[in-house]
Design a protein around this motif. Structure first.
Motif, PDB file in Angstrom:
ATOM      1  N   VAL A 323       0.845  -1.196   0.000  1.00 16.18           N
ATOM      2  CA  VAL A 323       0.000   0.000   0.000  1.00 16.18           C
ATOM      3  C   VAL A 323       0.880   1.246   0.000  1.00 16.18           C
ATOM      4  CG1 VAL A 323      -1.754   1.309   1.250  1.00 16.18           C
ATOM      5  CG2 VAL A 323      -1.854  -1.192   1.185  1.00 16.18           C
ATOM      6  N   SER A 325       1.238   5.461   0.231  1.00 17.35           N
ATOM      7  CA  SER A 325       0.520   6.570   0.858  1.00 17.35           C
ATOM      8  C   SER A 325       1.396   7.809   0.934  1.00 17.35           C
ATOM      9  CB  SER A 325       0.060   6.179   2.262  1.00 17.35           C
ATOM     10  OG  SER A 325       1.180   5.826   3.070  1.00 17.35           O
ATOM     11  N   THR A 336      -1.098   4.122  -8.568  1.00 13.23           N
ATOM     12  CA  THR A 336      -0.950   3.012  -7.630  1.00 13.23           C
ATOM     13  C   THR A 336      -1.601   1.723  -8.135  1.00 13.23           C
ATOM     14  OG1 THR A 336      -2.956   3.676  -6.451  1.00 13.23           O
ATOM     15  CG2 THR A 336      -0.860   4.571  -5.657  1.00 13.23           C
TER      16      THR A 336
END
Length: 416
Positions: A323, A325, A336
């Protein structure tokens, strides 16, 4: 009006200085020292697209009109030109060149690198047919290999098919005392001294043949920006600097000049303190929180310029679950949606994760998935913008400067 600039790279420093000159109350917050010391001390506008680019601003215009996902699309060629001109005016005679013409400079491995603005101490190194280079360095300096550089330069075809001549040389002089292993920074500090320059030149002069231009490691003075001219006179032949692995002295020169300028203009500098959060009201960032020693500090603001860089600076993160961020405002990221953020083919396509970043409008306001600004007064600039592999395209400074100009224009013009 108050503006907080987060980040002390080239985009952050230029934005802070320009806003302060326009009468803003500017606070620049940075957790580190910025990335200028890691660069070449030049301004790359566009080097490869993917072929080598001769006219960088023309390539900016081409990409801006054909690739809506590239940072140059919202920035535009006019802002890039204005940003490069503005930086050149700030640093006086420390940069020379044009956004309309790339020059080819030798690298630390003997390749030829295109760039738009160079420091005068590098200009004699423009790779052109018929030139004769002596590539020389002190034996006490690591990360500079004259034989490798000269050999690769001599065997590389110039644009148009010609070649230049290059041969290696070496000499022995420590940066201080009897050091067997001296750093480029130590040499640069030593070469600020006229007496040391005489000793240094005396080692090089006997090596030079008629008609040769001498390529030396990029360490010819740190605070004295004209040290190279004196050294050139002492040697009696044209000389030039070849950037070597970081930390880079030419980048340090620009960083120190811009940092000192920001201080002189009374930009409030908060160094070594990360911004950890922002407070929003009615779609605007009204304050940021800085992790200061002993307690957090809250700074109220009318605008924010986010110049924190990308993954390399920790502004973007990739966790163990894959993930990605943004670490301060939890901004939405684009790019992404990729199966694998990295791959094992080092020499193949660039790693996909390095295209990840924030999407912005022409005022550099970060946009959400619907195309609306996340915050009306949050402007992102430089390495956090999505869509470019800066080190492969050789356009990092162009993106940084163009976005800094677009963001500050928006803040000063009140276009939001």
């Amino acid at each position: 009006m108050k503006t907080v600039v987060i980040g002390a790279g080239i985009a952050g420093l230029v934005a802070a200085i320009r806003l302060k000159d326009a009468g803003q109350d500017v606070t620049l917050v940075t957790k580190g020292i910025g990335g200028l010391q890691l660069g070449q001390g030049t301004v790359d506008v566009f080097g490869y697209g993917p072929d080598r680019v001769d006219n960088p601003i023309a390539e900016v215009e081409k990409v801006a009109s054909s690739d809506p996902g590239h940072p140059y699309a919202p920035i535009g060629a006019d802002a890039v030109r204005a940003g490069a001109d503005y930086l050149a005016s700030l640093v006086g005679g420390l940069l020379e060149g044009s956004v309309e013409k790339n020059v080819l400079l030798p690298t630390a491995v003997g390749a030829m690198r295109p760039t738009a603005y160079v420091q005068p101490s590098m200009a004699n190194g423009a790779c052109e047919e018929g030139k004769k280079f002596l590539i020389a360095g002190p034996r006490q300096l690591k990360d500079f290999y004259p034989q490798l550089i000269a050999g690769n330069l001599a065997r590389t075809d110039l644009p148009g098919g010609g070649k230049l001549e290059a041969r290696p040389g070496s000499f022995s002089i420590p940066a201080r005392g009897s050091e067997a292993d001296s750093s480029a920074l130590r040499y640069a500090q030593a070469l600020d001294s006229p007496e040391y320059r005489k000793q240094f030149a005396a080692q090089i002069k006997p090596l030079v043949k008629e008609g040769e231009t001498v390529g030396l490691p990029a360490m010819l003075g740190l605070n004295n920006h004209d040290a190279w001219r004196d050294l050139q006179d002492l040697i009696g032949a044209p000389i030039f600097e070849i950037p070597i692995p970081p930390p880079g002295v030419p980048g340090m020169r620009i960083n120190q000049l811009l940092t000192d300028m920001a201080k002189e203009k009374r930009v409030k500098l908060i160094l070594g303190s990360p911004v950890t959060a922002g407070t929003a009201e009615n779609g605007r960032i009204v304050s940021v929180t800085v992790a200061a020693a002993g307690h957090d500090k809250v700074i109220e603001t009318d605008d924010v310029v986010l110049a924190t860089g990308g993954f390399e600076s920790g502004a973007l993160e990739l966790d163990s679950y894959g993930v990605m961020s943004e670490t301060i405002f939890n901004l939405p990221l684009v790019g992404t949606d990729i199966p694998e953020p990295t791959h094992g083919d080092y020499w193949g396509d660039p790693q996909p994760m390095f295209r990840v970043g924030v999407k912005v409008d022409s005022d550099m306001r970060v946009l959400d998935a619907t195309g609306e600004p996340v915050y009306a007064n949050l402007h992102a600039v430089g390495g956090i913008l999505a869509g470019a592999i800066r080190w492969a395209e050789k356009n990092g400074e162009g993106i940084a400067l163009g976005s800094a100009m677009a963001a500050t224009d928006a803040i000063l013009g009140g276009s939001k």
